[in-house]
Scaffold this motif. Structure first.
Motif, PDB file in Angstrom:
ATOM      1  N   UNK A  33       1.195  -1.681   0.114  1.00  0.00           N
ATOM      2  CA  UNK A  33      -0.157   0.232   0.164  1.00  0.00           C
ATOM      3  C   UNK A  33       0.803   1.228   0.160  1.00  0.00           C
ATOM      4  N   UNK A  34       0.407   2.278  -1.063  1.00  0.00           N
ATOM      5  CA  UNK A  34       1.622   3.388  -0.987  1.00  0.00           C
ATOM      6  C   UNK A  34       0.938   4.282  -2.057  1.00  0.00           C
TER       7      UNK A  34
ATOM      8  N   UNK B 176      -4.694   3.040  -3.037  1.00  0.00           N
ATOM      9  CA  UNK B 176      -5.869   3.455  -1.923  1.00  0.00           C
ATOM     10  C   UNK B 176      -5.716   2.266  -1.024  1.00  0.00           C
ATOM     11  N   UNK B 177      -5.821   1.845   0.467  1.00  0.00           N
ATOM     12  CA  UNK B 177      -6.412   0.595   0.867  1.00  0.00           C
ATOM     13  C   UNK B 177      -7.981   1.071   0.734  1.00  0.00           C
ATOM     14  N   UNK B 178      -8.475   2.157   0.952  1.00  0.00           N
ATOM     15  CA  UNK B 178     -10.050   2.430   1.654  1.00  0.00           C
ATOM     16  C   UNK B 178     -10.634   1.998   0.340  1.00  0.00           C
TER      17      UNK B 178
ATOM     18  N   UNK C 260      -3.975   5.428   6.428  1.00  0.00           N
ATOM     19  CA  UNK C 260      -3.549   4.734   7.208  1.00  0.00           C
ATOM     20  C   UNK C 260      -4.232   4.467   8.612  1.00  0.00           C
ATOM     21  N   UNK C 261      -5.365   4.510   9.145  1.00  0.00           N
ATOM     22  CA  UNK C 261      -6.166   4.181  10.106  1.00  0.00           C
ATOM     23  C   UNK C 261      -6.729   3.208   9.655  1.00  0.00           C
ATOM     24  N   UNK C 262      -6.684   2.533   8.643  1.00  0.00           N
ATOM     25  CA  UNK C 262      -7.054   1.155   8.020  1.00  0.00           C
ATOM     26  C   UNK C 262      -6.576   0.290   8.616  1.00  0.00           C
ATOM     27  N   UNK C 263      -4.730   0.633   8.392  1.00  0.00           N
ATOM     28  CA  UNK C 263      -3.896  -0.359   9.224  1.00  0.00           C
ATOM     29  C   UNK C 263      -3.496  -0.119  10.292  1.00  0.00           C
ATOM     30  N   UNK C 264      -3.921   0.800  11.191  1.00  0.00           N
ATOM     31  CA  UNK C 264      -3.508   0.697  12.380  1.00  0.00           C
ATOM     32  C   UNK C 264      -4.820   0.037  12.687  1.00  0.00           C
ATOM     33  N   UNK C 265      -5.603   0.376  12.759  1.00  0.00           N
ATOM     34  CA  UNK C 265      -6.937  -0.708  13.296  1.00  0.00           C
ATOM     35  C   UNK C 265      -6.684  -2.221  13.236  1.00  0.00           C
ATOM     36  N   UNK C 266      -6.666  -2.634  11.619  1.00  0.00           N
ATOM     37  CA  UNK C 266      -5.955  -3.990  11.482  1.00  0.00           C
ATOM     38  C   UNK C 266      -4.815  -4.686  13.018  1.00  0.00           C
TER      39      UNK C 266
END
Length: 670
Positions: free
Chosen positions: A213-214, A542-544, A568-574
């Protein structure tokens, strides 16, 4: 601290000017800690985001319990922390902010500036502190006398106790804990701050799925190229990689693998994708080799740093065309299926009389010798191939049986010729392509005992989606029905949002249908594929925008520069990590990645900042150092074939015809 402890501490923790770098734990809030370090310019530079600390935890406190000591007196336990943020604080400036009218800006601030130059060798200043925030990892260092062990963390760090900065050697052991002795690992990159190798277990990477993801320009394609080259060159297993290449980037970025690895394939899904010369070449007009190579080279993406090598890349493409790497996808029967039928014929119909010099086993094994001569048996068989096999059958038999036995094989050879002729008479060619592949060929590629690299190309997204779904479903159902788990297959989707979007927007019916189909296949692959040795890889900006059901099954993330907080939030929550642990990616350059994994890295569920090699440098090295040697071998084989064909050594007469004769036997591998 005892003298004994001091010696082991010097092994574990960083020091400068013969002093251990240490601060004090001020607060613990859930999984995040606040630590204060005495300010010095050396320590300020060493306390980078992603650096590792060691904070003594409650397992170190030894008290009598039921008249017994529960722990050894000299046993210490240090929770391993990872820095997520830091800030240097000057308390005099804080005071000045509260009373701005009482200061002279130039005079007072010029006096304060000198304090920022404080060295670790000087006396600590009460007005300067470094405030550090760090996440608690799942690991600790247990110290017993002069021995230490890295293990699972069991207790919370103790407020008011010292916190140390780990040294490079210990960090290397921490980040690679548990996998360093495995055979299925390779160095994925250097730690961004410690200059130590970070290893990854490629079995877990593939079988447990991964995502990249980037934003654009962060180096996703470079990362993919480096990962896949590692797998092709260094993995001990016969890994198969299937790349759905939306942007036609990977012929260039994996050109070294395509040229050097034996079992490589570029599969074209429709005729409209290629120009007229490339299509003509694949249909058997082999005199168009040069024009076809130029046409394909003009259509592929070549990174700016490799543009000066375009002529060399064209030579590589020409070599790949000659080698039979490029194939049109057309449903048909493969050469492998013909060889299977031929083998069954030898086994069931050729009898050996008593006292014969040739054994039944020797005859039935002849098909394996033919397979080696043909090499790429995944190609769809045509009458051209059958004629070639029939023409060469006697020469192959003489080589296989030898001069002593060939005289006893005349009857058997006649029976073989009869079988091939009958097969040819009843055979209906699936298309006018000489270089084509169907389902049987695809199955052979990913099921044999060779590492395989497959790049799939299409100029129609719907066609690519349908094909991906078809291939995944076919392999999954085949393996599931027979309980097959190897060899491993990785299906990799570039621009994953085209295949697994979070929602299907209102669009034309065919697009909606193709997206729905491939999403279902990817969801099935993500949930159950690893049971049968099938893995999933994704890359997206776009991971979202991607399907959460698929993302939830990815156990390894490579996170590059992500500008949007929602991504970034999707990653931190995962992973249950703080925003600070991932926010540094905003400042990442090309090749910088945060690696997160629940299974493939040594230290689990912990961000590891890595820098990966530039894949373009690898391609440059291949072109400059290795391609010349491969090209010489290619030219030598061409020359030898010309001599063989001409017989009377008139080597270059009727060049186009000789090129055709050359390519069919040796480089189409038929």
């Amino acid at each position: 601290m005892s003298n004994d402890n001091h010696e082991i501490y010097k092994t574990l923790f960083q020091q400068r000017h013969n002093r251990l770098i240490a601060g004090y734990l001020i607060d613990v809030n859930g999984s995040q800690c606040e630590i204060w370090f005495p300010y010095s310019i050396e320590v300020m530079k060493l306390l980078t985001k992603g650096a590792f600390l060691a904070a003594e935890n409650f397992s170190s406190i030894n008290l009598p319990i039921d008249d017994e000591i529960s722990f050894l007196d000299n046993e210490k336990h240090f929770s391993i922390l990872q820095i997520t943020d830091k800030k240097a604080i000057y308390y005099k400036i804080q005071e000045m902010k509260n009373t701005p009218s009482s200061i002279k800006l130039e005079e007072d601030f010029e006096k304060l500036q000198k304090d920022w130059n404080r060295s670790l060798k000087e006396e600590e200043s009460p007005n300067l502190k470094i405030q550090v925030f760090a996440d608690i990892t799942d690991y600790e260092i247990k110290v017993t006398g002069n021995e230490y062990l890295i293990k699972q963390n069991e207790m919370e760090p103790i407020q008011g106790y010292k916190v140390y900065l780990l040294n490079n050697e210990i960090v290397e052991q921490v980040i690679n804990k548990g996998i360093i002795k495995k055979k299925t690992i390779f160095p994925v990159g250097l730690h961004k701050f410690y200059n130590v190798n970070v290893f990854i277990d490629y079995n877990s990477l593939i079988n447990r799925h991964f995502g990249i993801f980037a934003t654009t320009g962060a180096g996703k394609s470079n990362l993919v190229s480096s990962l896949f080259s590692y797998l092709m060159y260094h993995s001990e297993e016969n890994t198969n990689i299937v790349v759905f290449d939306v942007n036609n980037e990977y012929i260039t970025l994996l050109s070294d693998c395509l040229a050097k690895i034996n079992d490589t394939h570029v599969i074209i899904l429709e005729e409209s994708y290629l120009g007229k010369y490339a299509n003509s070449f694949l249909k058997g007009n082999l005199s168009n080799l040069e024009l076809a190579a130029q046409e394909i080279t003009d259509s592929i993406v070549i990174p700016s740093s490799l543009k000066t090598y375009k002529d060399k890349i064209r030579e590589i493409v020409r070599f790949l065309l000659s080698k039979g790497v490029f194939k049109m996808f057309v449903e048909g029967e493969s050469i492998e299926k013909f060889l299977f039928s031929f083998g069954q014929f030898l086994k069931n119909n050729i009898t050996v009389g008593r006292g014969s010099k040739v054994t039944k086993q020797k005859i039935t094994s002849f098909v394996e010798f033919m397979r080696e001569k043909i090499q790429d048996t995944s190609i769809n068989i045509t009458k051209t191939h059958l004629n070639y096999i029939n023409t060469n059958l006697r020469d192959w038999a003489e080589e296989y049986f030898g001069s002593e036995l060939i005289q006893y094989c005349e009857t058997y050879l006649q029976q073989m010729n009869t079988f091939i002729n009958k097969f040819a008479d009843e055979f209906k060619e699936p298309s006018d392509y000489l270089f084509s592949i169907g389902r049987e060929g695809l199955f052979k590629i990913v099921s044999d005992n060779e590492k395989s690299l497959v790049i799939v190309l299409s100029d129609n997204d719907n066609t690519l989606r349908y094909f991906a779904s078809y291939f995944i479903d076919f392999m999954y159902n085949f393996r599931k029905s027979r309980g097959i788990t190897s060899p491993p297959i990785l299906f990799f989707f570039d621009e994953a949002d085209l295949f697994i979007p979070g929602s299907i927007k209102r669009s034309e019916e065919e697009e909606s249908s193709s997206i729905k189909k491939v999403k279902e296949s990817c969801q099935m692959l993500a949930r159950r594929g690893r049971k049968y040795g099938m893995g999933l890889g994704l890359a997206t900006q776009r991971i979202a925008y991607n399907d959460t059901n698929v993302l939830a099954q990815l156990n390894t993330y490579f996170v590059g520069k992500l500008m949007r907080k929602t991504d970034r939030q999707i990653i931190t929550e995962s992973y249950g990590i703080s925003e600070g642990a991932i926010s540094e990616t905003v400042g990442f350059g090309p090749g910088d990645w945060t690696l997160l994994s629940t299974c493939a890295t040594g230290i689990k569920n912990t961000p590891i900042a890595i820098h990966m090699e530039n894949a373009e440098d690898r391609i440059k090295n291949f072109i400059e150092e290795e391609w010349a040697k491969l090209e010489l071998i290619f030219i030598k084989l061409m020359f030898e074939k010309f001599v063989e064909i001409s017989k009377d050594e008139r080597i270059f007469e009727e060049l186009n015809a000789e090129i055709a004769e050359l390519i069919i036997p040796d480089y189409v591998n038929i």
